[in-house]
Design a protein around this motif. Structure first.
Motif, PDB file in Angstrom:
ATOM      1  N   TYR A  90      17.153  -8.897   4.993  1.00 56.92           N
ATOM      2  CA  TYR A  90      18.013  -7.789   4.605  1.00 56.92           C
ATOM      3  C   TYR A  90      17.330  -6.446   4.829  1.00 56.92           C
ATOM      4  N   PHE A 115      21.937  -5.329   3.139  1.00 63.26           N
ATOM      5  CA  PHE A 115      22.696  -5.514   4.371  1.00 63.26           C
ATOM      6  C   PHE A 115      21.985  -6.565   5.211  1.00 63.26           C
ATOM      7  N   ASP A 135      27.541 -10.599   4.918  1.00 65.69           N
ATOM      8  CA  ASP A 135      26.783  -9.467   5.461  1.00 65.69           C
ATOM      9  C   ASP A 135      26.297  -8.501   4.389  1.00 65.69           C
ATOM     10  N   PHE A 136      26.864  -8.590   3.175  1.00 64.09           N
ATOM     11  CA  PHE A 136      26.524  -7.651   2.111  1.00 64.09           C
ATOM     12  C   PHE A 136      26.106  -8.413   0.861  1.00 64.09           C
TER      13      PHE A 136
END
Length: 186
Positions: A90, A115, A135-136
């Motif tokens: 991330y 992210f 993705d988050f």
């Protein structure tokens, strides 16, 4: 009197910034897919930058850093053990609120947005329709930091993931990360 207070507050500000690097002990916790075994943690690292704006005992510390996270999964099927390493990398953006207990020791807490830059889900090679990682990732950090001589900063932090890291509807996995960091303040 209010103008005098504001003038004193402005004078009491200290600004510093710098790099930070450190060790991660990360794991995934959650429900379904036979859950995770107790010792599923993996070692990793983090590296990035921080800035600190200090007002006497209170400080705000925004950060941006790369972090290797994830965990290990192990299950027994038909007298065989199946193991998977989940490597989740991330770029994390956090805003820590710090309260200085002494001139150098602070407690800190704050939100973090992660992210996903890279994921490694080994069984997706076997089944293209298998779950993907989101993705988050939203999480909350709590910890301690200590200002050391030579402009060094040492911090220990726990990162508790609040959002599910996979898109599978029957699986609820969250990142849990212990971090030990060393930073340098300019």
């Amino acid at each position: 009197c209010t103008a005098l207070f504001c003038a004193n507050s402005v004078q009491a500000q200290e600004f510093s910034f710098g790099p930070k690097v450190g060790y991660n002990n990360a794991k995934l916790s959650g429900k379904s897919w036979s859950q995770f075994h107790d010792n599923n943690s993996k070692n990793g690292f983090h590296a990035g930058f921080f800035a600190e704006l200090r007002f006497n005992k209170i400080a705000i510390q925004p950060e941006v850093y790369y972090s290797s996270e994830g965990g290990k999964w192990k299950a027994s099927v038909d007298n065989a053990t199946i193991e998977h390493d989940f490597n989740l990398n991330y770029v994390n953006v956090s805003v820590m609120i710090k309260y200085y207990l002494t001139n150098s020791l602070a407690i800190e807490a704050g939100p973090q947005a992660g992210f996903l830059t890279e994921s490694d889900m080994k069984f997706s090679d076997l089944d293209p329709d298998s779950p993907k990682f989101n993705d988050f990732n939203f999480s909350v950090n709590v910890g301690l930091s200590l200002n050391l001589p030579l402009n060094l900063m040492l911090s220990a932090r726990y990162n508790a993931g609040l959002s599910n890291v996979t898109d599978h509807p029957d699986v609820d996995w969250k990142n849990k990360v212990m971090q030990l960091s060393l930073g340098y303040k300019f």
